[in-house]
Design a protein around this motif. Sequence first.
Motif, mmCIF file in Angstrom:
data_model
loop_
_atom_site.group_PDB
_atom_site.id
_atom_site.type_symbol
_atom_site.label_atom_id
_atom_site.label_comp_id
_atom_site.label_asym_id
_atom_site.label_seq_id
_atom_site.Cartn_x
_atom_site.Cartn_y
_atom_site.Cartn_z
ATOM 1 N N GLN A 1 45.062 39.600 60.155
ATOM 2 C CA GLN A 1 44.559 38.985 61.388
ATOM 3 C C GLN A 1 45.762 38.609 62.247
ATOM 4 N N THR A 2 45.668 38.801 63.555
ATOM 5 C CA THR A 2 46.777 38.474 64.442
ATOM 6 C C THR A 2 47.000 36.966 64.456
ATOM 7 N N GLU B 1 52.416 41.714 68.603
ATOM 8 C CA GLU B 1 51.455 40.877 67.894
ATOM 9 C C GLU B 1 51.867 40.844 66.424
ATOM 10 N N CYS C 1 49.951 35.498 66.068
ATOM 11 C CA CYS C 1 50.536 35.126 67.350
ATOM 12 C C CYS C 1 51.113 36.359 68.026
ATOM 13 N N THR C 2 51.549 36.154 69.242
ATOM 14 C CA THR C 2 52.259 37.185 69.983
ATOM 15 C C THR C 2 53.647 36.636 70.270
ATOM 16 N N SER D 1 52.132 33.230 72.586
ATOM 17 C CA SER D 1 50.825 32.600 72.381
ATOM 18 C C SER D 1 50.463 32.611 70.904
ATOM 19 N N TRP D 2 49.671 31.623 70.505
ATOM 20 C CA TRP D 2 49.145 31.543 69.138
ATOM 21 C C TRP D 2 47.670 31.938 69.172
ATOM 22 N N ASN D 3 47.227 32.695 68.186
ATOM 23 C CA ASN D 3 45.811 33.051 68.040
ATOM 24 C C ASN D 3 45.152 32.184 66.975
#
Length: 170
Positions: free
Chosen positions: A34-35, A47, A37-38, A21-23
């Motif tokens: 800052q995160t 992360e 993606c995972t 997933s992308w944040n």
Amino acid sequence: MNREFLVPDLGEGLQDATITSWNVAVGDTVELNQTLCTVETNKAEVEIPSPYAGQVLELGGAAGETLDVGSLLVRIATTEAAPAPVNGSARKPVLVGYGADDTMDTSRRAPANPSEAPQAGRPRAKPPVRKLAAELHVDLRALAPGSGPDGVITRDDVLAAAGSSELLDV
């Protein structure tokens, strides 16, 4: 300045990671750490934090896509100038687990060249050698520099000193 952040090596022998997933999205503003993606590897889900603050210009892949280690993960436009010189050299940004900072403080360590005098800081010895010296009450400062590479005090140095009462720390 545009910065590329490549897919990091997340573990020994892992050649790729799958984005779960992308944040962030293209155009988003991100902060340092800052995160982003995972990602999932054969060993764990991790992360990935941003090594830069700025605006996201490009994502290296979509969710579900597998990227090779070293390929583009994200491109970020930063407002920072070139890294500021520290002690005459340019400082590189470093994330924990992504490499060592060449400008880190090494003042606790003895000089790499044993011929540099006086011997500053802690004597150089591996932890098991330090433990042995403590158990035998041997003062490591009296043994510096040691007979090992770059003046490192060895187990043999400590054992030899244990027989000499003048080097004992009693």
